[in-house]
Design an enzyme around this catalytic site. Structure first.
Site, PDB file in Angstrom:
ATOM      1  N   ASP A 156      -0.111  -7.094   4.510  1.00 43.71           N
ATOM      2  CA  ASP A 156      -0.929  -8.313   4.601  1.00 43.71           C
ATOM      3  C   ASP A 156      -0.107  -9.565   4.927  1.00 43.71           C
ATOM      4  O   ASP A 156      -0.515 -10.382   5.743  1.00 43.71           O
ATOM      5  CB  ASP A 156      -1.700  -8.552   3.289  1.00 43.71           C
ATOM      6  CG  ASP A 156      -2.832  -7.550   3.095  1.00 43.71           C
ATOM      7  OD1 ASP A 156      -3.150  -6.811   4.052  1.00 43.71           O
ATOM      8  OD2 ASP A 156      -3.399  -7.497   1.991  1.00 43.71           O
TER       9      ASP A 156
ATOM     10  N   THR B  86      -1.039 -22.856  18.646  1.00 40.22           N
ATOM     11  CA  THR B  86      -2.345 -22.442  19.181  1.00 40.22           C
ATOM     12  C   THR B  86      -3.021 -21.379  18.308  1.00 40.22           C
ATOM     13  O   THR B  86      -2.354 -20.549  17.697  1.00 40.22           O
ATOM     14  CB  THR B  86      -2.239 -21.913  20.630  1.00 40.22           C
ATOM     15  OG1 THR B  86      -3.516 -21.388  21.014  1.00 40.22           O
ATOM     16  CG2 THR B  86      -1.201 -20.821  20.799  1.00 40.22           C
TER      17      THR B  86
ATOM     18  N   SER C 248       1.172  -7.682  -1.420  1.00 39.59           N
ATOM     19  CA  SER C 248       1.840  -8.789  -0.720  1.00 39.59           C
ATOM     20  C   SER C 248       0.985 -10.049  -0.628  1.00 39.59           C
ATOM     21  O   SER C 248       1.479 -11.088  -0.192  1.00 39.59           O
ATOM     22  CB  SER C 248       2.318  -8.350   0.661  1.00 39.59           C
ATOM     23  OG  SER C 248       1.256  -8.258   1.566  1.00 39.59           O
TER      24      SER C 248
ATOM     25  N   THR D  96       0.812  -1.225   0.000  1.00 41.30           N
ATOM     26  CA  THR D  96       0.000   0.000   0.000  1.00 41.30           C
ATOM     27  C   THR D  96       0.841   1.269   0.000  1.00 41.30           C
ATOM     28  O   THR D  96       0.465   2.268  -0.634  1.00 41.30           O
ATOM     29  CB  THR D  96      -0.928   0.000   1.242  1.00 41.30           C
ATOM     30  OG1 THR D  96      -1.809  -1.109   1.130  1.00 41.30           O
ATOM     31  CG2 THR D  96      -1.748   1.262   1.345  1.00 41.30           C
TER      32      THR D  96
ATOM     33  N   CYS E  57      -4.697 -19.096  19.607  1.00 39.42           N
ATOM     34  CA  CYS E  57      -4.687 -17.870  20.417  1.00 39.42           C
ATOM     35  C   CYS E  57      -3.556 -16.949  19.975  1.00 39.42           C
ATOM     36  O   CYS E  57      -2.523 -17.408  19.492  1.00 39.42           O
ATOM     37  CB  CYS E  57      -4.489 -18.196  21.886  1.00 39.42           C
ATOM     38  SG  CYS E  57      -5.794 -19.217  22.553  1.00 39.42           S
TER      39      CYS E  57
ATOM     40  N   THR F 253       2.093 -10.730  14.145  1.00 42.37           N
ATOM     41  CA  THR F 253       0.890 -11.102  13.387  1.00 42.37           C
ATOM     42  C   THR F 253       0.161  -9.828  12.984  1.00 42.37           C
ATOM     43  O   THR F 253       0.055  -8.904  13.791  1.00 42.37           O
ATOM     44  CB  THR F 253      -0.050 -11.930  14.310  1.00 42.37           C
ATOM     45  OG1 THR F 253       0.611 -13.139  14.646  1.00 42.37           O
ATOM     46  CG2 THR F 253      -1.372 -12.253  13.646  1.00 42.37           C
TER      47      THR F 253
HETATM   48  N1  ASP Z   1      -2.850  -5.349   0.233  1.00 42.36           N
HETATM   49  C1  ASP Z   1      -1.723  -4.585   0.726  1.00 42.36           C
HETATM   50  C2  ASP Z   1      -0.503  -5.478   0.694  1.00 42.36           C
HETATM   51  O1  ASP Z   1      -0.317  -6.269   1.579  1.00 42.36           O
HETATM   52  C3  ASP Z   1      -2.013  -4.082   2.103  1.00 42.36           C
HETATM   53  C4  ASP Z   1      -0.900  -3.252   2.712  1.00 42.36           C
HETATM   54  O2  ASP Z   1       0.154  -3.003   2.174  1.00 42.36           O
HETATM   55  O3  ASP Z   1      -1.109  -2.810   3.851  1.00 42.36           O
HETATM   56  O4  ASP Z   1       0.259  -5.415  -0.228  1.00 42.36           O
END
Ligand code: ASP
Length: 342
Positions: free
Chosen positions: A92, A277, A60, A15, A279, A167
């Site tokens: 992502d 997990t 990504s 992005t 979680c 994450t």
């Molecule tokens: N869809 C974008 C990517 O992962 C989202 C981002 O960059 O935040 O390339």
């Protein structure tokens, strides 16, 4: 003569460098010039900065292990020339890529800082400018000629995380990442406050770059009511070598005989089951409950507090080496790059 700190910015997509297609309104990655024109501030930083741009640039979600190999190759080729690396990457799958790079770059003694943004750099309220500048500062930070953060990290919204502990948990907030089982490496405010106790120490050995992955794995995520048909279908996947087995709570799973028998049959065929997990915090503790004791007995191995993203990268990396099954299982349960607390 004093040494001018030099940083290589590697642009993979995401992005941060995207613009809206005027026809469809869809966000698409655009070339480096677009990114650069929004960052005149780079000229005023006191570092020597060079750029490497991938072509094509990726959203990504199109990330692939073959791209990780190319990315590690760029770092390897430029390793001696630069003091630190900043990787611009979509958020992502950033946690997967940062995890993969941590395993690929053995004896890393320089910072490799992943960053990106939730809003493109051309948008007035973008989070990309701060994320990038903070990442450059961190990649350049040295004390007594030694990098402060000689590891693969993610810098996002005023926090620095160990890459393989991270994450993506929010698609809306600027604070998009969480590290549920490991403290942040730095808190970025007026000062960048490094959490030195929790940052890996350099070992001053020669960088070794691992460039093999085996993608014959899958994630089996449990849910109440999962059917025998679905479980068996996953376990019978052709060519399958390993499963990231996403269990409940502290590593728990149903005790139904059909379920245990299906797992046992897969284990007997040489498939590795790595218990992680669902979680976002806490760890697998095989044998804590009756619902995990049998898993340990039949040979499911514990992922302790590893993230799913890191488990995926680690399993692909270890399977790439074709070790004996016991050795792969031993290494899966060993912390190789600070990715788990054993
Ligand atoms: N869809 C974008 C990517 O992962 C989202 C981002 O960059 O935040 O390339």
């Amino acid at each position: 003569m004093t040494h001018e700190t030099s940083i290589l910015i590697i642009y993979t997509g995401g992005t941060i460098g995207m613009v809206h297609d005027p026809r469809t309104g869809i966000l698409k990655p655009l070339g480096f010039d677009n990114l650069y024109k929004h960052l005149p501030v780079l000229e005023s930083l006191n570092f020597h900065i060079d750029f490497h741009t991938f072509d094509p640039l990726l959203d990504s979600s199109n990330m692939h292990p073959s791209f990780w190999i190319k990315l590690a190759g760029v770092i390897e080729e430029n390793y001696e020339q630069y003091d630190g690396f900043v990787v611009l990457h979509g958020s992502d799958t950033m946690a997967y890529s940062a995890s993969a790079l941590s395993f690929m770059l053995e004896n890393l003694n320089k910072p490799v800082i992943f960053t990106g943004s939730q809003l493109p750099i051309g948008v007035v309220r973008t989070d990309g400018r701060d994320n990038l500048i903070n990442s450059i500062e961190i990649a350049a930070a040295q004390e007594e000629e030694t990098p402060v953060v000689p590891e693969v990290a993610i810098c996002f919204e005023n926090r620095l995380f160990r890459g393989n502990r991270t994450t993506k948990f929010n698609a809306e907030h600027f604070q998009a990442f969480v590290s549920g089982n490991y403290p942040i490496l730095a808190d970025i405010g007026v000062h960048i406050r490094y959490n030195r106790m929790h940052i890996l120490k350099p070992n001053f050995k020669k960088l070794k770059v691992h460039k093999v992955f085996d993608e014959n794995i899958l994630i089996l995520k449990l849910f109440p009511g999962i059917s025998k048909q679905a479980v068996d279908c996953a376990l019978q996947t052709s060519g399958l070598k390993g499963i990231i087995f996403e269990t409940f709570g502290a590593g728990n799973a149903p005790t139904a005989p059909w379920f245990i028998d299906s797992l046992k049959e897969a284990l007997d065929r040489g498939i590795i089951l790595f218990n992680v997990t669902q979680c976002k915090g806490g760890a697998v503790e095989l044998g804590k409950y009756e619902t995990s004791a049998e898993l340990g007995r039949i040979g499911v191995v514990s992922g302790y507090d590893i993230t799913t993203e890191s488990a995926v990268a680690k399993m692909m990396y270890l399977l790439g080496y074709d070790f004996e099954k016991d050795e792969t299982e031993r290494l899966l349960q060993t912390s190789l790059r600070g990715e788990m607390t054993v």
